[in-house]
Design an enzyme around this catalytic site. Sequence first.
Site, PDB file in Angstrom:
ATOM      1  N   LYS A   1       0.861  -1.184   0.000  1.00 33.91           N
ATOM      2  CA  LYS A   1       0.000   0.000   0.000  1.00 33.91           C
ATOM      3  C   LYS A   1       0.893   1.229   0.000  1.00 33.91           C
ATOM      4  CE  LYS A   1      -2.413   1.937   3.452  1.00 33.91           C
ATOM      5  NZ  LYS A   1      -3.410   2.153   4.515  1.00 33.91           N
ATOM      6  N   THR A   2       0.742   2.067  -1.013  1.00 29.06           N
ATOM      7  CA  THR A   2       1.617   3.218  -1.144  1.00 29.06           C
ATOM      8  C   THR A   2       0.822   4.410  -1.662  1.00 29.06           C
ATOM      9  OG1 THR A   2       3.761   3.944  -2.023  1.00 29.06           O
ATOM     10  CG2 THR A   2       2.365   2.659  -3.506  1.00 29.06           C
TER      11      THR A   2
END
Length: 293
Positions: free
Chosen positions: A203-204
């Site tokens: 998750k970025t």
Amino acid sequence: MTEQEEMMLDKNEDLSMNNIFDNKSFFLKGTDHMGWGIKNRMSRIFNPKTGRTVMLAFDHGSILDATAGFDRLDLSIQPLIHIADSIMCTRGIVRTVLSPSTRKPVCLRFSAASTVLSELNNDTVLDIEDAIRLNASALGVTVALGDKYEAKTIQNLVVAADGGYKYDIPVIGITPINKQDGDAAYYAMVARVCAENGANIVKTYYTEKNFSRIINKCPVPVIVAGGKKMPEQKFLEFCYHAIAEGATGIDVGRNVFQASSPVAMIKAVSSIVHDSLLPEDAFQLYRELSNLS
């Protein structure tokens, strides 16, 4: 070997590589050689028909005081959960707010400790047995490259991945809050380091420039965090570009909870993620649904 024979050999090698990628046994990249349990949990988090997810995140209270829209989670999450594909929250909220009858996959915030009142990322990880008791579908761990606690956060990811592989629970490597705002090279490095150390999902953040660098360097699915509240139309454009450029999901929190109509907003986001609706059409859908609510 003649030049013609060499050309045929190169062509056969190219066809062989194409066959490898065309005959994947699972619909998400980086999971072909994972165990059955990890694949099963990943297929709960991601819609197998589209290979994408709308993840409803309400784990903010673990580092922040309750912000607008998050004060009464017992009321605000109920109309949204059934629309989301998956949820991200802490074990405290699972036990106090989330109904045990829910069928939604829980992506459990698995690293915890420091808050905004101190220096972030001085974290520890939870007990893998508690994640099993909560029937977690994934374990979320922050990895803060370039931070004072970089080594500790990577160690936390390794510990989580060790437990995850032991019990077939996928791990999400999470980029910390906008430390390197807009720097695709930084986010690409975090994503790759997470995957190299055992993360099954990353998750970025979305970057307007060179976002493909993050996607191409990361061998596992990438989910984009929604981040700070934006105007509704701008957020839908943001979601569209992230998905169009290779993200496999959108993690929505403040941009849903703080929208004038949260239900309409998460439905509009879902229409982009799963139906590839154009942002202007999704915004029109949001306006129509808002008028009905």
